[in-house]
Motif scaffolding. Structure first.
Motif, PDB file in Angstrom:
ATOM      1  N   GLU A 199       0.950  -1.198   0.084  1.00  0.00           N
ATOM      2  CA  GLU A 199       0.106  -0.019  -0.283  1.00  0.00           C
ATOM      3  C   GLU A 199       0.926   1.380   0.032  1.00  0.00           C
ATOM      4  O   GLU A 199       0.495   2.154  -0.639  1.00  0.00           O
ATOM      5  CB  GLU A 199      -0.919  -0.012   1.238  1.00  0.00           C
ATOM      6  N   GLU A 227       3.849   1.754  -1.801  1.00  0.00           N
ATOM      7  CA  GLU A 227       4.286   1.938  -2.950  1.00  0.00           C
ATOM      8  C   GLU A 227       3.123   2.506  -3.624  1.00  0.00           C
ATOM      9  O   GLU A 227       3.365   3.411  -4.467  1.00  0.00           O
ATOM     10  CB  GLU A 227       4.845   0.638  -3.592  1.00  0.00           C
ATOM     11  N   ALA A 228       1.956   2.076  -3.493  1.00  0.00           N
ATOM     12  CA  ALA A 228       0.760   2.547  -4.200  1.00  0.00           C
ATOM     13  C   ALA A 228       0.699   4.032  -3.888  1.00  0.00           C
ATOM     14  O   ALA A 228       0.393   4.943  -4.668  1.00  0.00           O
ATOM     15  CB  ALA A 228      -0.310   1.858  -3.902  1.00  0.00           C
ATOM     16  N   ARG A 229       0.748   4.507  -2.722  1.00  0.00           N
ATOM     17  CA  ARG A 229       0.874   5.976  -1.962  1.00  0.00           C
ATOM     18  C   ARG A 229       1.795   6.619  -2.972  1.00  0.00           C
ATOM     19  O   ARG A 229       1.637   7.865  -3.129  1.00  0.00           O
ATOM     20  CB  ARG A 229       0.835   6.020  -0.600  1.00  0.00           C
ATOM     21  N   ARG A 283       3.317   6.112  -5.792  1.00  0.00           N
ATOM     22  CA  ARG A 283       2.908   6.350  -6.962  1.00  0.00           C
ATOM     23  C   ARG A 283       1.979   7.673  -7.347  1.00  0.00           C
ATOM     24  O   ARG A 283       2.099   8.481  -7.991  1.00  0.00           O
ATOM     25  CB  ARG A 283       2.033   5.178  -7.792  1.00  0.00           C
ATOM     26  N   GLU A 284       0.907   7.563  -6.701  1.00  0.00           N
ATOM     27  CA  GLU A 284      -0.055   8.832  -6.422  1.00  0.00           C
ATOM     28  C   GLU A 284       0.980  10.051  -6.153  1.00  0.00           C
ATOM     29  O   GLU A 284       0.348  11.349  -6.930  1.00  0.00           O
ATOM     30  CB  GLU A 284      -1.268   8.555  -5.539  1.00  0.00           C
ATOM     31  N   PRO A 298       0.000   0.325 -14.511  1.00  0.00           N
ATOM     32  CA  PRO A 298       0.116  -0.674 -13.574  1.00  0.00           C
ATOM     33  C   PRO A 298       0.379  -2.140 -14.209  1.00  0.00           C
ATOM     34  O   PRO A 298       0.359  -2.476 -15.328  1.00  0.00           O
ATOM     35  CB  PRO A 298      -1.644  -0.707 -13.343  1.00  0.00           C
ATOM     36  N   THR A 341       0.820  -6.250 -12.308  1.00  0.00           N
ATOM     37  CA  THR A 341       0.680  -6.924 -11.173  1.00  0.00           C
ATOM     38  C   THR A 341       1.990  -7.959 -10.910  1.00  0.00           C
ATOM     39  O   THR A 341       2.783  -8.278 -11.941  1.00  0.00           O
ATOM     40  CB  THR A 341      -0.510  -7.968 -11.114  1.00  0.00           C
ATOM     41  N   PRO A 380      -0.891  -5.380  -6.807  1.00  0.00           N
ATOM     42  CA  PRO A 380      -0.611  -4.183  -7.589  1.00  0.00           C
ATOM     43  C   PRO A 380       0.647  -3.520  -7.680  1.00  0.00           C
ATOM     44  O   PRO A 380       1.020  -3.232  -6.459  1.00  0.00           O
ATOM     45  CB  PRO A 380      -1.959  -3.359  -7.343  1.00  0.00           C
ATOM     46  N   SER A 381       1.294  -3.198  -8.576  1.00  0.00           N
ATOM     47  CA  SER A 381       2.410  -2.305  -8.624  1.00  0.00           C
ATOM     48  C   SER A 381       2.258  -1.489  -9.735  1.00  0.00           C
ATOM     49  O   SER A 381       1.182  -1.376 -10.525  1.00  0.00           O
ATOM     50  CB  SER A 381       3.734  -3.059  -8.457  1.00  0.00           C
TER      51      SER A 381
END
Length: 472
Positions: free
Chosen positions: A71, A73-75, A77-78, A96, A98, A263-264
């Motif tokens: 999570e 790494e997702a933050r 990216r944003e 994106p 996976t 997800p990455s």
């Protein structure tokens, strides 16, 4: 006769000197007056700018460590996409993909005999778990991976393999390759000989009581794998001395969380070229990090360097001829998933050159290339403009970074801006990979070098083909 011989010697020396003087000077590609003015503008602006510091400070403060496919790494990216839009880049997007997810939720080790002592470890990426509560076994020490490979199953069976090999400190990081071999190879070699687990002396150059994380190779024949961890240098010293003196037993407890698909993604932004937008100058760094530290040196610094350099180019009176593309790759640390995905999606596009910043923020001391012989005049032109920053010309055999390797294989030329890595492996993949490990002045010098290099290639018509592969 002696005078005659002396005369011949003098003539020979004069002839040799004349021959050397007659050799033409290496060709240096010219640049235009406008390009020269812009190079000086970029260089001066970078040395006065704190944008790179602001970017890496924001990344490690607002997001923190960024384990691949997590999570966090997702933050990241944003956060990065929003930051790139604020800086005025175009075509900002997240692409994106996976990948398998792995995280250590428990990593503990202790010597249980001949005396009880806790040890500091880091489970290596892809490690299998131990049984609940851990496993206890006798340790067998090897001085190198090669020594383990020479061992028999009878020696290793049921034991915890300990590879006690040290890393050599070097400016160019060349000590890393030999040292890191044990990190990827210990589990497979130990498992093939029936070991219970594998621990290694951390791949690093410090002597502190902190462990260095890193990826291992998941060994999954018949659905099994081996627990594997890195041991802090200080604890490795203790364990090594004990193992040389007699039998030592260790308890190892590693518990992990794994998911087959998580997800990455890659974050991409551009400065669109004004004349040849289809020709791409690729600037790469990786967005993910291990999670013991903040991911400031590895590779928040690289993210900041290439972004700040590109921002300075974007702020010039007019855009360069070619497109400059920023690639903030996801999931580099545990398998280069982002770099490979970028190659899969974009490998058919025209990449004039690719370069990656992934060695911290030490001062750049040389520029190396992978160019065809005819293109070396352009390498010399780049170095001439980097000389005021203390940058020399390196070799023409560089391989580039992990995240640009897929693009290198498509035929792109490669540039490496070589940083002083003398201290890099003191903090690499450790809790000490924090913002205070970055020198702001060296960071500014990096931005200046990257801005000059990227601008010169992007605003030129240089043909930077790599050397032809050797004939088979």
């Amino acid at each position: 006769m002696r005078n005659f011989a002396f005369g011949l010697a003098v003539l020979a020396l004069a002839s040799s000197a004349n021959a050397q003087q007659a050799q033409p000077a290496p060709v240096v590609a010219p640049i235009s007056a406008e390009q020269q003015r812009n190079v000086e503008r970029l260089r001066n602006a970078a040395l006065e700018s704190d944008l790179a510091w602001d970017i890496v400070e924001g990344l490690v403060t607002d997001v923190g460590p960024r384990l691949a496919a997590s999570e966090a790494e997702a933050r990241a990216r944003e956060w990065s996409a929003a930051m790139l839009r604020r800086q005025g880049f175009s075509n900002v997007r997240i692409e994106p993909f996976t990948m398998p997810f792995w995280d250590a939720v428990r990593e503990e080790a202790s010597i249980v005999s001949p005396s009880r002592q806790p040890m500091v470890i880091a489970a290596l990426g892809g490690s299998a778990p131990t049984p609940e509560g851990g496993l206890e076994a006798e340790v067998i020490r090897f001085e190198s991976l090669a020594a383990l490979e020479a061992a028999t199953s009878a020696q290793v069976q049921g034991r915890i393999v300990f590879i006690d090999e040290r890393m050599t400190r070097t400016q160019d990081g060349s000590g890393y390759g030999p040292a890191v071999a044990k990190r990827g190879g210990c589990a497979s070699r130990a498992q093939a000989r029936g070991a219970a687990a594998c621990i290694i002396r951390s791949v690093g150059t410090d002597t502190q009581r902190v462990a260095h994380q890193g990826g291992s190779v998941r060994q999954m024949p018949l659905g099994t794998s081996l627990p594997v961890a890195a041991l802090s240098p200080a604890d490795a010293d203790v364990l090594g001395r004990l193992a040389q003196g007699g039998a030592v037993r260790v308890n190892l407890n590693i518990q992990v969380e794994v998911r087959d698909e998580a997800p990455s993604g890659n974050v991409i932004a551009e400065i669109r070229g004004r004349e040849r937008p289809e020709e791409i100058v690729l600037l790469a760094a990786h967005l993910d990090s291990w999670d013991l530290g903040q991911g400031a040196v590895d590779d928040g610094a690289g993210v900041a360097i290439i972004t700040a350099a590109a921002k300075l180019i974007r702020d010039l009176p007019r855009r360069p001829r070619r497109t400059i593309r920023i690639l903030l790759a996801g999931a580099e640390e545990n398998g280069v998933f982002g770099g490979r995905e970028y190659g899969r999606v974009h490998g058919s596009e025209t990449h004039v050159v690719a370069a990656e910043s992934d060695f911290g923020a030490g001062r750049i001391y040389s520029v190396s290339t992978l160019f065809n012989e005819d293109a070396l005049q352009y390498a010399r032109a780049i170095q001439r403009q980097l000389a005021p920053l203390g940058v020399n010309l390196g070799n023409n055999t560089t391989g580039g970074g992990a995240d640009v390797d897929a693009i290198r294989r498509t035929g792109a030329a490669i540039v490496d801006l070589n940083q002083d890595g003398s201290l890099y492996f003191d903090v690499h993949h450790t809790p000490n990979d924090t913002l205070d490990a970055i020198d702001p002045e060296a960071l500014r010098q990096n931005v200046a070098a990257w801005a000059v290099f990227a601008y010169l290639v992007a605003d030129s018509d240089w043909v930077l083909t790599p050397p032809a592969p050797p004939a088979e």
